[in-house]
Design a protein around this motif. Structure first.
Motif, PDB file in Angstrom:
ATOM      1  N   ALA A  27      98.301  56.233  56.518  1.00  0.00           N
ATOM      2  CA  ALA A  27      98.363  54.968  55.794  1.00  0.00           C
ATOM      3  C   ALA A  27      98.305  53.789  56.756  1.00  0.00           C
ATOM      4  N   ASN A  28      99.056  53.895  57.863  1.00  0.00           N
ATOM      5  CA  ASN A  28      99.053  52.806  58.842  1.00  0.00           C
ATOM      6  C   ASN A  28      97.689  52.688  59.513  1.00  0.00           C
ATOM      7  N   ARG A  30      94.730  53.454  58.268  1.00  0.00           N
ATOM      8  CA  ARG A  30      93.774  52.838  57.353  1.00  0.00           C
ATOM      9  C   ARG A  30      94.025  51.328  57.244  1.00  0.00           C
ATOM     10  N   GLN A  31      95.281  50.944  57.096  1.00  0.00           N
ATOM     11  CA  GLN A  31      95.606  49.527  56.946  1.00  0.00           C
ATOM     12  C   GLN A  31      95.244  48.743  58.211  1.00  0.00           C
ATOM     13  N   TYR A  34      91.370  48.531  58.717  1.00  0.00           N
ATOM     14  CA  TYR A  34      90.748  47.573  57.806  1.00  0.00           C
ATOM     15  C   TYR A  34      91.029  46.148  58.272  1.00  0.00           C
ATOM     16  N   GLY A  35      92.250  45.903  58.704  1.00  0.00           N
ATOM     17  CA  GLY A  35      92.593  44.566  59.161  1.00  0.00           C
ATOM     18  C   GLY A  35      91.815  44.158  60.393  1.00  0.00           C
ATOM     19  N   ASP A  39      88.972  42.632  57.722  1.00  0.00           N
ATOM     20  CA  ASP A  39      89.691  41.542  57.054  1.00  0.00           C
ATOM     21  C   ASP A  39      89.441  40.191  57.707  1.00  0.00           C
ATOM     22  N   ASP A  63      86.192  48.973  49.148  1.00  0.00           N
ATOM     23  CA  ASP A  63      87.032  47.889  49.671  1.00  0.00           C
ATOM     24  C   ASP A  63      86.201  46.652  49.976  1.00  0.00           C
TER      25      ASP A  63
END
Length: 234
Positions: A27-28, A30-31, A34-35, A39, A63
């Motif tokens: 999860a970390n 992927r986040q 993406y950032g 982002d 996304d």
């Protein structure tokens, strides 16, 4: 990628604690990715057409559509990955994503030959085992993108070279080594085709947010890296 991807060693298989840690790492990862990769470029993504080469299950294609892209063409060679796209949670932007089964770089060449245009081109793990990087970036330049984003396992050398990396034997049968392009090779090929190269500085991410991202912080001859390209004439 034959041992080149992140493979956290968190304990014995079947240990509930291990599963929890692994899920947290994923999860970390992927986040954070993406950032760092997307982002901060929402101004490019908004109202753009995107060609995503190496799209996997299309999760990031979705996304990008949710982030404002008007059209996302995701290209993936593996049927089983493309099939997972239909199983993703329902999203309002799904109609703006088109998943295509094809060898990503073959699709790229065809799109360039047809004089297609994309505002943003994403290269996700597609430059390994490519002997002619110049041709790849030439095809990308023909699409006239505003920006190119790349991410993959690369040799860390600033020299323009292809590093031969052994692969695990399959069933006792020897396999040809991978060709891993270096940072220098990417820079040379991209620059020769009119791009300005900017390497993502992953050290900007605080150590507390690096769980599941060890492949970006390896100190050896190979590590995962990310880059962006823009037209040097702009």
């Amino acid at each position: 990628m034959d041992g080149l991807n992140d493979a956290p060693d968190t304990g014995a298989a079947g240990d509930p604690g291990t599963v929890e840690v692994t899920l947290r790492q994923r999860a970390n990862r992927r986040q954070a990715r993406y950032g760092m990769l997307f982002d901060c470029f929402r101004h490019v993504i908004t109202d753009s057409s995107v060609l995503y080469l190496g799209a996997g299950d299309g999760r990031w294609c979705a996304d990008l559509a949710q982030a404002g892209a008007l059209q996302v063409v995701g290209v993936e060679a593996q049927d089983e990955l493309i099939a997972r796209f239909d199983g993703l949670p329902s999203i309002g932007a799904r109609e703006r994503v088109e998943m295509r089964r094809a060898a990503p770089l073959d699709f790229l060449q065809t799109a360039a030959d047809m004089d297609k245009r994309f505002d943003l081109v994403v290269l996700m793990d597609v430059l390994r085992d490519v002997s002619d990087l110049h041709e790849v970036f030439e095809d990308i330049a023909r699409l006239r993108p505003r920006m190119v984003m790349g991410d993959g396992v690369l040799a860390t050398s600033a020299e323009p070279l292809l590093r031969l990396e052994p692969r695990r034997a399959a069933g006792g049968t020897a396999r040809a080594p991978h060709m891993i392009p270096s940072r220098g090779a990417i820079t040379q090929a991209a620059t020769a085709n009119g791009f300005e190269v900017d390497w993502t500085d992953w050290t900007q991410l605080p150590p507390s947010l690096r769980e599941g991202l060890s492949d970006y912080y390896r100190s050896g001859p190979i590590a995962r890296a990310s880059f962006t390209l823009i037209d040097a004439g702009t």
